[in-house]
Design an enzyme around this catalytic site. Structure first.
Site: not given
Ligand SMILES: *Cc1c(COP(=O)(O)O)cnc(C)c1O
Length: 426
Positions: A146, A241, A269
């Protein structure tokens, strides 16, 4: 006293009248685990308290950001002091430089870094930059990873969509979706094949270096190394990411722990210490294409917000100056891992536990879980029962079998013992 969630039930009824599905982010809705969401009121240390006054040991830590625990004194005081000075300027302030300098000092391969307000924005902007920099259009992502909810990423996108069994997202055009190619996680040959079939057209490969959106899944030895090599050979931008792994696995994130260099890195995060912050950064050669240095446009009214920067800066400073925190977090997670394994084995429940540092997840199945496909073969319905048993025992797990658990450093050894004891009564 019996477990009662009357207040949460009535808040949920009310919420649905003015908020779609009663929640501001779908996974909070408990749709996959069944039942209705618990509405929280306050949190302190390792615990959250709901609207009915129930206490829960927290294993989501706001999906990662509350890594130090809730209401951490230094962070709270720094925010309070900053709010007294200003809430937002819409003009530059020194706190933004301090934040950027701190991250550059902690993270490998980050010469320049741009602040945004979410992980979604960070990943979306990193991909635009990779495309602008290379002049190529297509990207490769991995099944079950994601990267936020921007159009380009909503193809086989892990937990959120898997939780709701969404195959194709209405509203994402075929054109956008066709520029996103998908390979199974941990399958290097599949990536090589895609790159060869689309020779000269791949701008970026984006990956969660340790996946957390299909439960916790580790990269197989050599997988990321091979991708790194391929990206260098084919002039593809390798994007890590690190929205989950950044500042969680180590001060320098997955790049540091795994010893792999990324070209661009995205954060979210933990970086905001609980405030809405994201960032993307990388080598100067690439980052200098971002406006106003270059023509790849990217902007944000509240980007680098002073209060959010203060929360992030204070949290990251504490992590940088106390490397022991990572050792402690890992020890606690290992204690949890061993306790879960022993207890579930004694009960004859087939399971696989994946752990990296303070990321951990339990998959109900005897097979190794190394990809989305293998994660999806687990007994999701058993996880859902397990979730509700734990919840009513005062343990708050992620409300989806497809999510990693995130420990915070306020958790005590006795919290973890209590958790294991609740498992033994399942
Ligand atoms: C949570 C998450 C996102 C998105 O971040 P948001 O602040 O919710 O937009 C992107 N990449 C990874 C790996 C994530 O866990």
């Amino acid at each position: 006293m019996a477990y009662s969630i009357q207040q949460s039930e009535s808040l949920f009824k009310r919420a649905q009248l003015s908020i779609p599905g009663g929640v501001n982010s779908p996974v909070r809705a408990f749709k996959s685990v069944g039942g209705n969401p618990i509405f929280m009121k306050s949190a302190k240390g390792a615990d959250m308290y709901d609207a009915d006054g129930n206490q829960y040991i927290d294993y989501i830590s706001s999906w990662g950001p509350m890594i130090l625990g809730h209401g951490y004194k230094d962070v709270v005081e720094a925010i309070q002091q900053k709010v007294g000075e200003a809430i937002s300027f819409g003009a530059p302030s020194e706190m933004e430089i301090m934040m950027a300098e701190l991250i550059v000092s902690m993270a490998p391969n980050v010469d320049l870094i741009r602040m945004v307000s979410s992980g979604t924005e960070a990943c979306m902007s990193a991909i635009r930059l990779a495309r602008g920099y290379t002049g190529k259009n297509k990207i490769i992502k991995f099944d079950g990873c994601y990267h936020g909810h921007a159009d380009a990423f909503l193809v086989k996108a892990g937990s959120g969509l898997a939780t709701f069994n969404i195959q194709a997202v209405p509203g994402v055009t075929g054109g956008v979706a066709s520029d996103t190619l998908v390979a199974p996680y941990n399958d290097y040959e599949a990536v090589e094949k895609l790159v060869n079939e689309n020779d000269g057209q791949i701008a970026a490969i984006i990956i969660e270096p340790v996946a957390g959106n299909m439960g916790c899944i580790l990269p197989k030895p050599g997988f990321l190394e091979s991708l790194r090599k391929l990206c260098t050979e084919k002039k593809i931008v390798f994007v890590f990411d690190e929205v989950m792994t950044g500042f969680r696995l180590a001060a320098g994130g997955a790049q540091q722990v795994l010893g792999i260099d990324a070209d661009l890195v995205t954060y979210g995060k933990v970086i905001g210490g609980g405030m809405p912050v994201g960032a993307f950064g990388g080598k100067k050669e690439i980052m200098q294409h971002i406006a106003p240095l270059g023509n790849v446009y990217q902007a944000g009214t509240l980007s680098g917000n002073p209060v959010a920067m203060t929360a992030g800066f204070t949290t990251l400073s504490i992590l940088k100056n106390n490397p022991n925190i990572y050792k402690e977090l890992e020890q606690k997670t290992t204690q949890l891992n061993e306790g879960l394994h022993k207890t579930l084995t004694a009960k004859g429940i087939a399971h696989t536990i994946n752990q990296k540092g303070s990321m951990i997840s339990v998959h109900f199945g005897a097979h190794a879980v190394t990809s989305f496909e293998t994660a999806a073969k687990c007994e999701i319905s058993l996880f859902n029962k397990f979730f509700h048993h734990m919840l009513s025992s005062g343990i708050y797990l992620p409300p989806s079998a497809y999510e990693s658990w995130f420990l915070n450093n306020a958790l005590s050894s006795s919290d973890i013992e209590k958790t294991i004891e609740a498992v033994s009564k399942f």
